[in-house]
Design a protein around this motif. Structure first.
Motif, PDB file in Angstrom:
ATOM      1  N   UNK A 231       0.842  -1.203   0.000  1.00 10.10           N
ATOM      2  CA  UNK A 231       0.000   0.000   0.000  1.00 10.10           C
ATOM      3  C   UNK A 231       0.872   1.246   0.000  1.00 10.10           C
ATOM      4  N   UNK A 232       1.897   1.248   0.825  1.00 10.25           N
ATOM      5  CA  UNK A 232       2.803   2.405   0.879  1.00 10.25           C
ATOM      6  C   UNK A 232       3.519   2.607  -0.447  1.00 10.25           C
ATOM      7  N   UNK A 233       3.883   1.511  -1.088  1.00  8.32           N
ATOM      8  CA  UNK A 233       4.545   1.564  -2.403  1.00  8.32           C
ATOM      9  C   UNK A 233       3.628   2.221  -3.434  1.00  8.32           C
ATOM     10  N   UNK A 234       2.367   1.800  -3.478  1.00  9.56           N
ATOM     11  CA  UNK A 234       1.395   2.366  -4.424  1.00  9.56           C
ATOM     12  C   UNK A 234       1.167   3.846  -4.142  1.00  9.56           C
ATOM     13  N   UNK A 235       1.249   4.240  -2.875  1.00  9.61           N
ATOM     14  CA  UNK A 235       0.993   5.628  -2.481  1.00  9.61           C
ATOM     15  C   UNK A 235       2.202   6.541  -2.609  1.00  9.61           C
ATOM     16  N   UNK A 236       3.377   5.963  -2.845  1.00  7.15           N
ATOM     17  CA  UNK A 236       4.608   6.747  -2.921  1.00  7.15           C
ATOM     18  C   UNK A 236       4.825   7.237  -4.356  1.00  7.15           C
ATOM     19  N   UNK A 237       4.603   8.538  -4.590  1.00  7.30           N
ATOM     20  CA  UNK A 237       4.701   9.085  -5.942  1.00  7.30           C
ATOM     21  C   UNK A 237       6.115   9.032  -6.502  1.00  7.30           C
ATOM     22  N   UNK A 238       7.097   8.857  -5.618  1.00  7.03           N
ATOM     23  CA  UNK A 238       8.475   8.725  -6.092  1.00  7.03           C
ATOM     24  C   UNK A 238       8.776   7.312  -6.579  1.00  7.03           C
ATOM     25  N   UNK A 239       7.830   6.399  -6.313  1.00  4.69           N
ATOM     26  CA  UNK A 239       7.995   5.018  -6.770  1.00  4.69           C
ATOM     27  C   UNK A 239       6.948   4.642  -7.818  1.00  4.69           C
ATOM     28  N   UNK A 240       5.698   4.967  -7.554  1.00  9.50           N
ATOM     29  CA  UNK A 240       4.623   4.659  -8.509  1.00  9.50           C
ATOM     30  C   UNK A 240       3.813   5.930  -8.762  1.00  9.50           C
ATOM     31  N   UNK A 241       3.755   6.357 -10.002  1.00  8.43           N
ATOM     32  CA  UNK A 241       2.968   7.539 -10.351  1.00  8.43           C
ATOM     33  C   UNK A 241       1.769   7.137 -11.199  1.00  8.43           C
ATOM     34  N   UNK A 242       0.744   7.968 -11.154  1.00 10.02           N
ATOM     35  CA  UNK A 242      -0.470   7.755 -11.939  1.00 10.02           C
ATOM     36  C   UNK A 242      -0.796   9.071 -12.659  1.00 10.02           C
ATOM     37  N   UNK A 243      -0.025   9.410 -13.692  1.00 10.37           N
ATOM     38  CA  UNK A 243      -0.190  10.702 -14.360  1.00 10.37           C
ATOM     39  C   UNK A 243      -1.564  10.866 -15.010  1.00 10.37           C
ATOM     40  N   UNK A 244      -2.001  12.128 -15.116  1.00 10.50           N
ATOM     41  CA  UNK A 244      -3.168  12.458 -15.927  1.00 10.50           C
ATOM     42  C   UNK A 244      -2.711  12.623 -17.369  1.00 10.50           C
ATOM     43  N   UNK A 245      -3.589  12.297 -18.303  1.00  6.75           N
ATOM     44  CA  UNK A 245      -3.288  12.509 -19.710  1.00  6.75           C
ATOM     45  C   UNK A 245      -4.536  13.005 -20.439  1.00  6.75           C
TER      46      UNK A 245
END
Length: 538
Positions: A231-245
């Motif tokens: 969960x922390x990994x998914x929430x860490x923007x320095x590890x996993x990002x979810x950009x808008x496009x």
């Protein structure tokens, strides 16, 4: 001439027929991609094959990239099994240009394709291997907005989601469950960074992907079937990002006329496949020449700088949002909807033909330039006026684009609030603008209400396009006859005050009376719709 590695070995016969072929060493690119993949894409449908795959092909041709894309399909495995594999992952892009030219390109940048099937040990093991690679920078998606949803319209978990929550990543069967399981593999491999990039045509698409993945991570953690650190990994923007496009390119269903062009060139085995899940796929895709892909520049594992040379625009999140609003609320979508509504009423079968209609052309020009443009926030990376210019002078009039008003009229009740309501709100909030100065947006509203009668301007019945609110709104107008004198406000009031439909209560903004007046004129008799357009547009 066959579209596969063997058929393309004789390059001369393809080039003589005017085909642009891959200029890179595909075997070397394939080997490099398998060893160090940088981009895997889920949902290899028409827009991916016409846009993202073509961008990578151009960069490979120019020597700016040395690796291609991996395609993955998690819903309809037959797409991979019956289309990608038989053609060795090649596809044909037929670009239909507004000037009448047709450009034919063999796309070879997709060098591996896999089914996202957790029960297919070979493919799923390979996917796990890809997700564990240090080199992986981008995981992108074009799976439609509903592909990210975990619930139905009633808020109930979709079939299979609850089972996935309980059983964990090792047994995932749902689309988002399988994607979350693969991301979990990347987490276990050392919490390696990656960008998870939704490229679907929906607002704030990255948030929709994040919400689904985060829900799986949380449930799995709560149920003890995945490590809590996921969960922390998914929430860490320095590890996993979810950009808008924001993506924009028209890629209609493969057209029979395009198929005939290819057959006349001597290309074999072009027959489309309709899968068991009713997906229509062909070895070729036809598309317009214009394309836009604006991406929030949030890539924890980096990205190839050359992607910008391929035409992709990287910027900040707020700018992506401005571009999307520019397109959806003013510069494209409202114009399409206006043409769809009146196109159905006036008997048009192609959107492009409507741009030869004096009144309809003036209608969308006025809505775009005069009524919409004053409240558009310029995003900077794209100029709003130039965007509308291209839409009205190149894109919509393109005679080769087989798009219909009937298709675009689908779900109109779900579109009006965004495509027009936001402009009305902006006028109401601006001390220098007046809502009453909007003359043609209410005309489109009246046109839609007239459309709901399912009777065209000549008095003939036609079939309404699918829309979830038809059962709600159609009963209000079903008994109205052309030539009948009615109290329009008494009939239409429940619709006009519905904020869900228009984004505002039309009575609150002083627009209801105008809409009712237009509607009364449009039901005066056969030909009344045309007469109203001539009266108010010209």
């Amino acid at each position: 001439m066959k579209l596969n590695a063997q058929g393309l070995a004789d390059r001369k016969q393809w080039e003589e027929k005017g085909y642009n072929l891959p200029l890179f060493n595909r075997e070397a690119v394939t080997a490099a991609t398998r060893e160090n993949p940088f981009w895997i894409h889920f949902g290899p449908g028409n827009i991916f094959r016409a846009f993202q795959a073509n961008v990578v092909q151009k960069l490979l041709n120019e020597g700016l990239l040395d690796r291609g894309i991996i395609a993955a399909e998690g819903y309809d495995y037959e797409i991979i099994e019956k289309m990608n594999h038989p053609h060795d992952d090649y596809n044909l892009l037929v670009t239909l240009k507004a000037d009448g030219n047709v450009e034919k390109t063999v796309i070879g940048s997709v060098v591996e394709s896999l089914t996202v099937d957790s029960q297919n040990e070979k493919d799923f093991s390979r996917l796990k291997e890809i997700f564990a690679k240090d080199s992986l920078q981008m995981v992108s998606f074009t799976i439609t907005e509903k592909g990210y949803s975990l619930v139905n319209g009633k808020g109930e978990l979709l079939p299979g989601i609850a089972d996935d929550f309980e059983k964990g990543p090792q047994k995932a069967m749902s689309y988002m469950g399988k994607v979350a399981a693969l991301l979990y593999e990347r987490f276990k491999a050392g919490e390696k960074p990656v960008a998870m990039v939704s490229m679907d045509n929906c607002s704030h698409n990255g948030d929709k992907l994040y919400a689904a993945i985060h829900e799986f991570a949380s449930r799995w953690s709560e149920n003890g079937v995945a490590e809590k650190g996921f969960v922390s990994y998914v929430n860490d923007k320095n590890k996993v990002s979810f950009p808008w496009t924001m993506i924009d390119k028209i890629t209609p269903r493969p057209d029979a006329s395009v198929e005939e062009i290819l057959k006349a060139d001597g290309i074999e085995e072009l027959d489309p496949v309709i899968t068991a899940k009713n997906t229509y796929v062909a070895p070729f895709v036809n598309a317009e020449e214009c394309e836009y892909l604006v991406i929030e520049d949030a890539f924890p594992n980096g990205k190839p700088d050359c992607l910008e040379k391929g035409g992709l625009l990287f910027t900040e999140r707020q700018t992506v949002d401005k571009v999307e609003k520019m397109k959806v609320c003013t510069c494209l979508n409202p114009l399409h909807t206006s043409l769809a509504v009146f196109g159905c009423l006036l008997g048009y079968q192609k959107i492009s033909e409507e741009m030869k209609d004096t009144e309809l052309k003036k209608l969308v020009e006025t809505i775009g330039y005069k009524e919409g443009l004053p409240v558009v926030v310029n995003p900077g990376v794209l100029d709003p006026k130039e965007f509308i210019d291209t839409v009205l002078n190149v894109r919509i009039p393109n005679p080769f684009m087989p798009d219909t008003p009937q298709r675009i009229a689908t779900d109109t009740s779900q579109k009006l609030a965004i495509r027009f309501g936001e402009t009305i709100k902006a006028y109401a909030a601006d001390k220098d603008l007046k809502v009453e100065d909007l003359k043609l947006i209410p005309l489109v509203f009246a046109g839609w209400l007239r459309y709901l009668m399912a009777v065209d301007d000549s008095g003939k019945s036609f079939e309404l396009s699918p829309d979830p609110l038809l059962d709600t709104v159609c009963p209000y107008v079903k008994d109205i006859k052309l030539g009948q004198d009615i109290d329009a406000e008494a009939v239409l009031k429940p619709i006009l005050e519905d904020k869900r439909i228009f984004g505002v209560n039309l009575y609150d903004v002083g627009m209801a009376e105008t809409v009712c007046g237009y509607f009364k004129e449009m039901i005066a008799g056969p030909g009344a719709v045309r007469a109203v357009l001539k009266k108010y547009v010209s």
